[in-house]
Design an enzyme around this catalytic site. Structure first.
Site, PDB file in Angstrom:
ATOM      1  NE  ARG A  33      -4.270  -1.495   0.307  1.00 52.06           N
ATOM      2  CZ  ARG A  33      -5.391  -1.376   1.001  1.00 52.06           C
ATOM      3  NH1 ARG A  33      -5.606  -0.325   1.753  1.00 52.06           N
ATOM      4  NH2 ARG A  33      -6.317  -2.298   0.916  1.00 52.06           N
ATOM      5  CE1 TYR A  51     -13.801  -6.864   1.449  1.00 51.90           C
ATOM      6  CE2 TYR A  51     -12.016  -8.281   0.701  1.00 51.90           C
ATOM      7  CZ  TYR A  51     -12.461  -7.230   1.479  1.00 51.90           C
ATOM      8  OH  TYR A  51     -11.598  -6.563   2.288  1.00 51.90           O
ATOM      9  CG  ASP A  62      -8.915  -2.647  -4.262  1.00 55.12           C
ATOM     10  OD1 ASP A  62      -8.287  -2.112  -3.341  1.00 55.12           O
ATOM     11  OD2 ASP A  62      -9.776  -3.526  -4.065  1.00 55.12           O
TER      12      ASP A  62
HETATM   13  O1  CP3 Z   1      -0.040  -2.026  -2.312  1.00 55.55           O
HETATM   14  C1  CP3 Z   1      -0.354  -1.089  -3.062  1.00 55.55           C
HETATM   15  O2  CP3 Z   1       0.018   0.091  -2.874  1.00 55.55           O
HETATM   16  C2  CP3 Z   1      -1.116  -1.368  -4.331  1.00 55.55           C
HETATM   17  C3  CP3 Z   1      -2.488  -1.021  -4.290  1.00 55.55           C
HETATM   18  C4  CP3 Z   1      -3.472  -1.853  -3.500  1.00 55.55           C
HETATM   19  C5  CP3 Z   1      -4.693  -1.318  -3.039  1.00 55.55           C
HETATM   20  N1  CP3 Z   1      -5.438  -2.334  -2.550  1.00 55.55           N
HETATM   21  C6  CP3 Z   1      -5.071   0.096  -3.128  1.00 55.55           C
HETATM   22  C7  CP3 Z   1      -6.180   0.618  -2.299  1.00 55.55           C
HETATM   23  C8  CP3 Z   1      -3.469  -3.219  -3.197  1.00 55.55           C
HETATM   24  C9  CP3 Z   1      -2.379  -4.263  -3.407  1.00 55.55           C
HETATM   25  C10 CP3 Z   1      -4.728  -3.507  -2.600  1.00 55.55           C
HETATM   26  C11 CP3 Z   1      -5.108  -4.870  -2.203  1.00 55.55           C
HETATM   27  C12 CP3 Z   1      -6.329  -5.060  -1.415  1.00 55.55           C
HETATM   28  N2  CP3 Z   1      -7.519  -4.391  -1.543  1.00 55.55           N
HETATM   29  C13 CP3 Z   1      -6.504  -6.081  -0.443  1.00 55.55           C
HETATM   30  C14 CP3 Z   1      -5.514  -7.126  -0.059  1.00 55.55           C
HETATM   31  C15 CP3 Z   1      -4.347  -6.617   0.671  1.00 55.55           C
HETATM   32  C16 CP3 Z   1      -4.644  -5.837   1.920  1.00 55.55           C
HETATM   33  O3  CP3 Z   1      -4.208  -4.700   1.966  1.00 55.55           O
HETATM   34  O4  CP3 Z   1      -5.219  -6.404   2.823  1.00 55.55           O
HETATM   35  C17 CP3 Z   1      -7.807  -5.956   0.068  1.00 55.55           C
HETATM   36  C18 CP3 Z   1      -8.434  -6.808   1.158  1.00 55.55           C
HETATM   37  C19 CP3 Z   1      -8.443  -4.903  -0.649  1.00 55.55           C
HETATM   38  C20 CP3 Z   1      -9.824  -4.432  -0.541  1.00 55.55           C
HETATM   39  C21 CP3 Z   1      -9.900  -3.015  -0.146  1.00 55.55           C
HETATM   40  N3  CP3 Z   1      -9.634  -1.945  -0.988  1.00 55.55           N
HETATM   41  C22 CP3 Z   1     -10.252  -2.499   1.113  1.00 55.55           C
HETATM   42  C23 CP3 Z   1     -10.577  -3.346   2.333  1.00 55.55           C
HETATM   43  C24 CP3 Z   1     -10.232  -1.112   1.001  1.00 55.55           C
HETATM   44  C25 CP3 Z   1     -10.691  -0.119   2.024  1.00 55.55           C
HETATM   45  C26 CP3 Z   1      -9.749  -0.009   3.150  1.00 55.55           C
HETATM   46  C27 CP3 Z   1      -8.900   1.173   2.935  1.00 55.55           C
HETATM   47  O5  CP3 Z   1      -7.673   1.069   3.107  1.00 55.55           O
HETATM   48  O6  CP3 Z   1      -9.474   2.230   2.612  1.00 55.55           O
HETATM   49  C28 CP3 Z   1      -9.799  -0.767  -0.320  1.00 55.55           C
HETATM   50  C29 CP3 Z   1      -9.565   0.588  -0.881  1.00 55.55           C
HETATM   51  C30 CP3 Z   1      -8.164   0.874  -1.312  1.00 55.55           C
HETATM   52  N4  CP3 Z   1      -7.382   0.025  -2.026  1.00 55.55           N
HETATM   53  C31 CP3 Z   1      -7.449   2.092  -1.098  1.00 55.55           C
HETATM   54  C32 CP3 Z   1      -6.215   1.931  -1.716  1.00 55.55           C
HETATM   55  C33 CP3 Z   1      -5.086   2.947  -1.805  1.00 55.55           C
HETATM   56  C34 CP3 Z   1      -7.973   3.337  -0.416  1.00 55.55           C
HETATM   57  C35 CP3 Z   1      -8.746   4.093  -1.438  1.00 55.55           C
HETATM   58  C36 CP3 Z   1      -8.853   5.566  -1.197  1.00 55.55           C
HETATM   59  O7  CP3 Z   1      -9.776   5.960  -0.459  1.00 55.55           O
HETATM   60  O8  CP3 Z   1      -8.083   6.333  -1.777  1.00 55.55           O
END
Ligand code: CP3
Length: 342
Positions: free
Chosen positions: A25, A150, A74
């Site tokens: 992330r 999910y 994502d």
């Molecule tokens: O690692 C990286 O920087 C690459 C980008 C990446 C994102 N999501 C961007 C993101 C990766 C590899 C993920 C994977 C992901 N997404 C997982 C598995 C790994 C983990 O981190 O557990 C899961 C379970 C998700 C599902 C997901 N997407 C959730 C639960 C959320 C909300 C929680 C949160 O952090 O806001 C997201 C949104 C998300 N995915 C954001 C980002 C940068 C936040 C979006 C924003 O509001 O800008």
């Protein structure tokens, strides 16, 4: 060594000039330049715009100089490509019509990745071109159990009661769903390698919630199929399971080149249980990065000390948290660059 050489050597457990580093992330809300882009577009639009996704992927590389650049996307985009309606609310991803039956599973599509996720593959191509070997490009897919959770829960969960009820009471439906998710993830991961990803990480984040027996039945075989597809595409496979400590002996069987380890287990122990044929990635607690640069340096050096100098990629145990101060992220990335020679 340049960064991709260093990163790929660590994946192959070959000697390196220093430990490579990146953060899960790393492109995200702790970065002011990410928040600026996000103030103009919503999250899904950002993921679906190759130019913006590529720009955001490169932001941490330009600011800190990590050895790997993970593509901004994502795991939920694959869920959408398979036919679910996905939205992102304040509490994370939401799915409109959760899966309950075999008929629901049969309705899911396994599309051609180039047709269904052209923007993600295009973002990889552009980012690879822009990187000029400043960092290795890392693609990723969601693990079958994590995506299934999910699909069945309809969103995030604390107990995973709905998906686990399906595993235990309707195991044929669960297996059909997991097989379909693994089939698409295997194709999508290979397509990412063909589009320029130099490694692919399988994020089966929530598989750590399973008992070892359930993991062996419902997660491991599907992860192994995806790992085989990634390796057949000619790039190393990295597996991340959050909460892997009780399952390392099983995880060792999945065939991944690298296992990404969370902070609940010491890397020395993880390595001993995974065996000599596997590299490790991790495993600093992301909460350490909420403190001071000195504390971050100490924790990063402790992780490098536990892992030893070869076959280790320094990373966090899970994603970087949004309130992380920039100076702490910088101290983390700088730790292997300033470490005393061991
Ligand atoms: O690692 C990286 O920087 C690459 C980008 C990446 C994102 N999501 C961007 C993101 C990766 C590899 C993920 C994977 C992901 N997404 C997982 C598995 C790994 C983990 O981190 O557990 C899961 C379970 C998700 C599902 C997901 N997407 C959730 C639960 C959320 C909300 C929680 C949160 O952090 O806001 C997201 C949104 C998300 N995915 C954001 C980002 C940068 C936040 C979006 C924003 O509001 O800008």
């Amino acid at each position: 060594m340049n960064a991709p050489e260093r990163f790929l050597a660590a994946c192959a457990r070959a000697p390196v000039d220093r430990t490579p580093v990146w953060m899960m992330r790393q492109a995200g809300r702790y970065l002011p330049e990410y928040r600026t882009v996000r103030s103009r577009v919503d999250f899904l639009t950002l993921c679906k715009s190759p130019d913006l996704a590529s720009e955001v992927s490169l932001q941490p590389i330009e600011r800190f100089g990590m050895d790997a650049c993970v593509i901004f996307s994502d795991i939920m985009l694959a869920v959408e490509a398979m036919g679910a309606s996905v939205s992102f609310g304040d509490s994370g991803p939401q799915i409109d019509a959760p899966i309950r039956s075999m008929a629901d599973v049969e309705r899911l599509r396994v599309p051609d990745p180039e047709a269904a996720l052209p923007y993600a593959l295009e973002a990889l191509r552009r980012t690879r071109e822009e990187l000029h070997d400043r960092a290795a490009l890392v693609g990723f897919v969601g693990g079958p159990f994590t995506l299934a959770s999910y699909f069945v829960e309809g969103g995030g969960s604390r107990t995973f009661a709905a998906i686990k009820t399906m595993l235990y009471a309707q195991s044929a439906v669960a297996h059909a769903l997991l097989a379909k998710l693994a089939d698409f993830a295997a194709r999508y991961a290979a397509a990412q390698a063909h589009a320029g990803a130099q490694a692919v990480q399988l994020f089966d984040t929530w598989a750590g919630e399973l008992s070892p027996a359930a993991y062996e039945e419902f997660a491991l075989p599907y992860q192994a199929a995806i790992v085989r597809s990634i390796r057949s595409a000619g790039v190393p496979a990295i597996l991340f399971v959050n909460g892997c400590a009780g399952k390392l002996d099983l995880i060792a069987k999945c065939g991944a080149d690298v296992v990404s380890v969370d902070w609940r287990v010491d890397l020395r122990e993880a390595r001993a249980r995974l065996g000599a044929g596997v590299a490790v990635q991790g495993n600093v607690d992301p909460c350490v990065l909420l403190t001071t640069p000195d504390a971050v340096t100490t924790a990063a050096r402790a992780a490098m000390e536990s892992a030893g100098p070869t076959g280790h990629i320094l990373n966090l145990g899970h994603g970087v948290l949004p309130p992380t101060p920039i100076e702490c992220a910088r101290a983390f990335v700088d730790a292997p660059k300033t470490a005393v020679v061991r």
